[in-house]
Design an enzyme around this catalytic site. Structure first.
Site, PDB file in Angstrom:
ATOM      1  N   GLY A  50       0.798  -1.222   0.000  1.00  0.00           N
ATOM      2  CA  GLY A  50       0.000   0.000   0.000  1.00  0.00           C
ATOM      3  C   GLY A  50       0.828   1.268   0.000  1.00  0.00           C
ATOM      4  N   CYS A  51       2.155   1.123   0.091  1.00  0.00           N
ATOM      5  CA  CYS A  51       3.013   2.306   0.046  1.00  0.00           C
ATOM      6  C   CYS A  51       3.543   2.488  -1.376  1.00  0.00           C
ATOM      7  CB  CYS A  51       4.206   2.139   0.983  1.00  0.00           C
ATOM      8  SG  CYS A  51       3.754   2.034   2.715  1.00  0.00           S
TER       9      CYS A  51
END
Lengths: 137, 404
Positions: A51-52
């Protein structure tokens, strides 16, 4: 060691010292630069947080009933954010962490001032820390 | 018109972020909207809400006229032979999906080859990959030369009897270098291969004459040329529009429907199933007018571009991808030594500068450049030299904050 509540309040206080968002980011950048070194050998895919947009590795170790976190990222602001979380949660018991609502992140307004991808990354960091705590309870 | 007057037409240029004036340098992602476009949209929503091509009442006729007038205006803008060559879509992505699906169904089968340039946006890669997966066709990548230009001679080596289409952008959304489309079309046509051009970036800055370029397909998005979002154009030569089957079924696109057999309307309508974006498509008319008006700012735009190019190229900490030794759009993608692109974008954001960071929907190109992402500043004619200077100054500060 200070209590979890004290640690959270300290972060809220630090953040409120700065009126300008640019200054708050400068503070995060300084935190990022000061993050404790991370063992290169620990930069494995299983420690990567999803998710980064930037890459972030987070490692959790249990010692004497307490959880200790270390982390690294290729982006300095990501390092600053995880450093802030580590500062609050590292060295606490799994029960303390699992029972916390992480709402101080909302209080400091950080989430609203991140890009959506970075905000997702922050949510993933919190989720990962919570999962470690729940697994170790 | 002077740049000041033009800027007054774009209300967002006077807004602030974090208490600082917004410097909007993310124009390659989407352009700001002028008052004329908003007024057109408001007029349609407030006074001309009615479906088109169907009802006989007055308002419906007006709505149809507005919509079809946009088709004429777009045809003129592209110098298309006829407005019938213009199909309205929801954007470039939608246009290319239409082509891949419909041209693909008619002309591409197992073992056939689709040539795609290495600089393409995901929108010009994924629809073709999906087609290849469905049909068993093969994708061939037309690699960039070492100087990050597309070489016609490298393309020619890839062309063969099985090549069914060549897909290339008029300019990459990362590198900003203008592709020699005319030359490429001539080359491909010698081999009887059609050329599909992704014009999402090219249309913004280049004068496009589809007959002069002789391309078979040209697609672009309305929102990048100051029109309402959700509008797009797919230009195609008549010979393809005649032979391509409809892409989606529904209202508008039929001649007659029975349970036994449905016959289709003629092009362009057979490609426009369902109610089109009737409130937004007509905004292409004032948007094109604004774009053409802003061509008078050419001198100022050139000064801004050369200032930024010079500033980025003379800074040793910065690596710029896509230089200016041939025609280049004001799109500047770069990496900074020792600073992550997302950190830079976040810090610049706090200074009021809006730009793009990341892979920019061109992951294969990022792999080729061996970077995880880049920072991109993209300019429109309404951006001033003062804004450019402020950007360069802030970039310098941001680099210092992040690296020292």
């Amino acid at each position: 060691m200070n209590t979890l509540e004290e640690a959270k309040q300290a972060v809220i206080d630090d953040f409120s010292l700065y009126d300008e968002w640019l200054d708050k980011y400068e503070y995060l950048i300084e935190l990022g630069k000061g993050l404790e070194p991370f063992d290169q050998a620990d930069k494995t895919d299983d420690k990567l947080i999803k998710g980064c947009q930037s890459r972030l590795w987070l490692k959790c170790e249990k010692k004497d009933g307490r959880l200790y976190f270390t982390a690294d990222s290729d982006a300095i602001i990501t390092k600053g954010i995880i450093s802030l979380l580590i500062g609050v949660y590292s060295g606490r018991t799994p029960e303390e962490i699992a029972g916390d609502d992480f709402s101080f992140i909302v209080t400091i307004g950080l989430k609203d001032n991140l890009s959506p991808t970075r905000a997702n990354g922050l949510a993933s960091m919190i989720e990962t820390i919570k999962c470690f705590a729940q697994d170790e309870r | 018109m002077e740049i000041k007057e033009i800027r007054n037409e774009f209300p967002q240029l006077s807004r602030t972020v974090y208490g600082k004036p917004l410097v909007y340098l993310d124009n390659a992602a989407t352009a700001l909207k002028p008052r004329s476009v908003m007024a057109c949209y408001e007029h349609l929503a407030a006074e001309v809400s009615s479906n088109i091509h169907r009802s006989v009442h007055r308002v419906s006729n007006e709505a149809t006229a507005e919509f079809e007038n946009a088709r004429k205006r777009v045809a003129e803008f592209l110098n298309a032979p006829s407005e019938r060559n213009i199909v309205f879509t929801s954007g470039t992505t939608d246009s290319i999906n239409l082509i891949a699906s419909s041209y693909g169904q008619a002309f591409i089968g197992r073992g056939d080859e689709i040539v795609i340039s290495e600089q393409e946006h995901h929108s010009d890669i994924v629809p073709w990959q999906m087609l290849a997966e469905r049909t068993g066709a093969v994708i061939k990548v037309w690699k960039l030369e070492d100087d990050l230009r597309l070489g016609p001679s490298s393309l020619e080596k890839l062309l063969g009897p099985k090549t069914k289409i060549v897909c290339v952008s008029h300019a990459s959304n990362v590198l900003g270098i203008v592709t020699p489309i005319k030359e490429i079309c001539a080359l491909c046509h010698r081999h009887n291969i059609p050329v599909c051009v992704d014009g999402a970036q090219g249309i913004v800055h280049c004068k496009v004459d589809v007959q002069d370029l002789d391309c078979d397909f040209y697609s672009f998005s309305g929102h990048k040329i100051y029109a309402a979002t959700g509008t797009g154009v797919m230009y195609a030569k008549a010979k393809w529009l005649e032979q391509m089957p409809p892409y989606r079924g529904g209202g508008e696109m039929i001649a007659d429907v029975t349970w036994e057999r449905t016959t289709y309307a003629d092009y362009p309508f057979k490609f426009e199933a369902g109610t089109p974006n009737i409130t937004s498509v007509p905004t292409l008319v004032p948007a094109i007018e604004m774009l053409e008006q802003m061509r008078s700012l050419e001198e100022s735009s050139a000064a801004v571009a050369s200032y930024v190019l010079d500033a980025l190229q003379s800074d040793k900490r910065i690596t710029l991808y896509g230089d200016s030794s041939s025609e280049k759009l004001p799109i500047f993608s770069f990496a900074v030594k020792g600073a992550h692109q997302e950190d830079l974008a976040l810090v610049l954001d706090k200074m009021g500068v809006a730009l793009r960071s990341g892979e920019m929907c061109a992951a294969p190109l990022m792999h080729r450049l061996r970077v995880t992402g880049l920072l991109r500043a993209s300019f429109a004619p309404y951006n001033t030299i003062e804004e450019a200077r402020y950007f360069v100054e802030c970039l310098g500060k941001a680099i210092e904050m992040l690296t020292i």
